[in-house]
Design a protein around this motif. Sequence first.
Motif, PDB file in Angstrom:
ATOM      1  N   UNK A  92      -6.219  -8.809  -8.799  1.00 45.46           N
ATOM      2  CA  UNK A  92      -5.062  -8.187  -8.158  1.00 45.46           C
ATOM      3  C   UNK A  92      -5.375  -7.790  -6.716  1.00 45.46           C
ATOM      4  N   UNK A  93      -6.540  -7.173  -6.520  1.00 43.92           N
ATOM      5  CA  UNK A  93      -6.880  -6.687  -5.182  1.00 43.92           C
ATOM      6  C   UNK A  93      -7.355  -7.792  -4.245  1.00 43.92           C
ATOM      7  N   UNK A  94      -7.586  -8.988  -4.782  1.00 41.73           N
ATOM      8  CA  UNK A  94      -7.823 -10.130  -3.909  1.00 41.73           C
ATOM      9  C   UNK A  94      -6.518 -10.543  -3.237  1.00 41.73           C
ATOM     10  N   UNK A  95      -5.419 -10.356  -3.969  1.00 46.77           N
ATOM     11  CA  UNK A  95      -4.107 -10.709  -3.421  1.00 46.77           C
ATOM     12  C   UNK A  95      -3.569  -9.598  -2.529  1.00 46.77           C
ATOM     13  N   UNK A  96      -3.691  -8.365  -2.997  1.00 42.82           N
ATOM     14  CA  UNK A  96      -3.232  -7.206  -2.216  1.00 42.82           C
ATOM     15  C   UNK A  96      -4.440  -6.286  -1.991  1.00 42.82           C
ATOM     16  N   UNK A  97      -5.051  -6.323  -0.815  1.00 45.81           N
ATOM     17  CA  UNK A  97      -6.241  -5.509  -0.551  1.00 45.81           C
ATOM     18  C   UNK A  97      -5.969  -4.013  -0.735  1.00 45.81           C
ATOM     19  N   UNK A  98      -6.947  -3.309  -1.271  1.00 46.20           N
ATOM     20  CA  UNK A  98      -6.819  -1.867  -1.477  1.00 46.20           C
ATOM     21  C   UNK A  98      -6.456  -1.142  -0.186  1.00 46.20           C
ATOM     22  N   UNK A  99      -7.028  -1.623   0.925  1.00 43.48           N
ATOM     23  CA  UNK A  99      -6.837  -0.940   2.207  1.00 43.48           C
ATOM     24  C   UNK A  99      -5.401  -1.010   2.720  1.00 43.48           C
ATOM     25  N   UNK A 100      -4.597  -1.926   2.128  1.00 48.40           N
ATOM     26  CA  UNK A 100      -3.233  -2.109   2.626  1.00 48.40           C
ATOM     27  C   UNK A 100      -2.205  -1.285   1.861  1.00 48.40           C
ATOM     28  N   UNK A 101      -2.637  -0.607   0.796  1.00 47.21           N
ATOM     29  CA  UNK A 101      -1.703   0.170  -0.025  1.00 47.21           C
ATOM     30  C   UNK A 101      -2.287   1.550  -0.326  1.00 47.21           C
ATOM     31  N   UNK A 102      -1.466   2.419  -0.899  1.00 51.07           N
ATOM     32  CA  UNK A 102      -1.947   3.764  -1.216  1.00 51.07           C
ATOM     33  C   UNK A 102      -1.669   4.158  -2.665  1.00 51.07           C
ATOM     34  N   UNK A 103      -1.498   3.159  -3.539  1.00 54.26           N
ATOM     35  CA  UNK A 103      -1.319   3.437  -4.969  1.00 54.26           C
ATOM     36  C   UNK A 103      -2.316   2.620  -5.776  1.00 54.26           C
ATOM     37  N   UNK A 104      -2.336   2.844  -7.088  1.00 53.40           N
ATOM     38  CA  UNK A 104      -3.209   2.113  -7.999  1.00 53.40           C
ATOM     39  C   UNK A 104      -2.404   0.996  -8.650  1.00 53.40           C
ATOM     40  N   UNK A 105      -2.742  -0.237  -8.334  1.00 53.26           N
ATOM     41  CA  UNK A 105      -1.986  -1.376  -8.860  1.00 53.26           C
ATOM     42  C   UNK A 105      -1.960  -1.402 -10.385  1.00 53.26           C
ATOM     43  N   UNK A 106      -3.062  -1.010 -11.005  1.00 53.67           N
ATOM     44  CA  UNK A 106      -3.148  -1.072 -12.455  1.00 53.67           C
ATOM     45  C   UNK A 106      -2.279  -0.026 -13.139  1.00 53.67           C
ATOM     46  N   UNK A 107      -1.914   1.009 -12.402  1.00 53.56           N
ATOM     47  CA  UNK A 107      -1.118   2.092 -12.978  1.00 53.56           C
ATOM     48  C   UNK A 107       0.363   1.996 -12.627  1.00 53.56           C
ATOM     49  N   UNK A 108       0.675   1.371 -11.515  1.00 57.99           N
ATOM     50  CA  UNK A 108       2.065   1.271 -11.052  1.00 57.99           C
ATOM     51  C   UNK A 108       2.631  -0.068 -11.523  1.00 57.99           C
ATOM     52  N   UNK A 109       3.248  -0.060 -12.692  1.00 57.00           N
ATOM     53  CA  UNK A 109       3.687  -1.311 -13.311  1.00 57.00           C
ATOM     54  C   UNK A 109       5.106  -1.216 -13.861  1.00 57.00           C
ATOM     55  N   UNK A 110       5.651  -2.367 -14.178  1.00 57.09           N
ATOM     56  CA  UNK A 110       6.945  -2.445 -14.848  1.00 57.09           C
ATOM     57  C   UNK A 110       6.887  -3.629 -15.808  1.00 57.09           C
ATOM     58  N   UNK A 111       7.501  -3.479 -16.971  1.00 57.72           N
ATOM     59  CA  UNK A 111       7.516  -4.543 -17.963  1.00 57.72           C
ATOM     60  C   UNK A 111       8.749  -5.434 -17.775  1.00 57.72           C
ATOM     61  N   UNK A 112       8.536  -6.745 -17.884  1.00 53.31           N
ATOM     62  CA  UNK A 112       9.654  -7.684 -17.800  1.00 53.31           C
ATOM     63  C   UNK A 112       9.563  -8.670 -18.965  1.00 53.31           C
ATOM     64  N   UNK A 113      10.665  -9.307 -19.248  1.00 52.30           N
ATOM     65  CA  UNK A 113      10.703 -10.393 -20.226  1.00 52.30           C
ATOM     66  C   UNK A 113      11.293 -11.602 -19.520  1.00 52.30           C
ATOM     67  N   UNK A 114      10.510 -12.673 -19.419  1.00 51.37           N
ATOM     68  CA  UNK A 114      10.984 -13.858 -18.718  1.00 51.37           C
ATOM     69  C   UNK A 114      10.383 -15.124 -19.328  1.00 51.37           C
ATOM     70  N   UNK A 115      11.086 -15.729 -20.262  1.00 55.38           N
ATOM     71  CA  UNK A 115      10.607 -16.986 -20.847  1.00 55.38           C
ATOM     72  C   UNK A 115      10.384 -18.064 -19.782  1.00 55.38           C
ATOM     73  N   UNK A 116      11.140 -17.997 -18.703  1.00 51.88           N
ATOM     74  CA  UNK A 116      10.998 -18.991 -17.637  1.00 51.88           C
ATOM     75  C   UNK A 116       9.617 -18.922 -17.002  1.00 51.88           C
ATOM     76  N   UNK A 117       9.110 -17.718 -16.832  1.00 51.90           N
ATOM     77  CA  UNK A 117       7.804 -17.538 -16.199  1.00 51.90           C
ATOM     78  C   UNK A 117       6.659 -17.626 -17.192  1.00 51.90           C
TER      79      UNK A 117
END
Length: 215
Positions: A48-73
């Motif tokens: 995750x942090x390879x895509x979005x560097x820690x230095x560019x954000x101020x939250x925890x990617x692993x904690x800030x989430x949302x669940x989706x359902x998408x058979x297409x993806x």
Amino acid sequence: MQMLSALRTSTIAISLFAVVCAAVIATTQVTTVDLIAQNEREQKAKALYEIVPRSSIDNDLLEDTVEIVSPTLQGHSAPVTVYRARKNGVVTSVILPLVAPDGYSGIITLIAGINADGSVAGVRVLTHKETPGLGDKVDTKKSDWVYSFNGLSKQGSSDSRWAVKKDGGEFDQFTGATITPRAIVGAVSRALDYFAEHRTELLDLTEDKITEVAR
């Protein structure tokens, strides 16, 4: 009597041995489960942090989430986790888990980061069974091909550029291997379409935030 005493002693010894073994196995399982969970979390965070560097954000990617359902993806109807990157409380990008079912050697799992403006933040392949020396070039350890997605976006769902060159698009295929890159391009393209359709929910845009962004 001596035989009964010996049997009793043996039974007690065996019982104690069984209890000790069960305790050791249970402790090992608990320790192993925790270790595996920790390793999985670390590997997930690394990707995750390879895509979005820690230095560019101020939250925890692993904690800030949302669940989706998408058979297409995903190719199934089970909920999956989307990760949100924020700066000053505003979602700047999201990372979607994807499945490319049409790899040359089977399913390819990957993640795609998409910026709030609809451009690609980055793509990483997580698992694959592609042919070594050919299809495995989707792995960053083998080539920099996946970096070609960075900064790209789509002009509508029918954007013809989102295909490999053999199919009339703009993405390079590998020498002797077209199926694998075609599968990855298709998966990322579908992710961009999904983002465009669900932008408000993914970016956590309330009415107030939508107004603020518009300004």
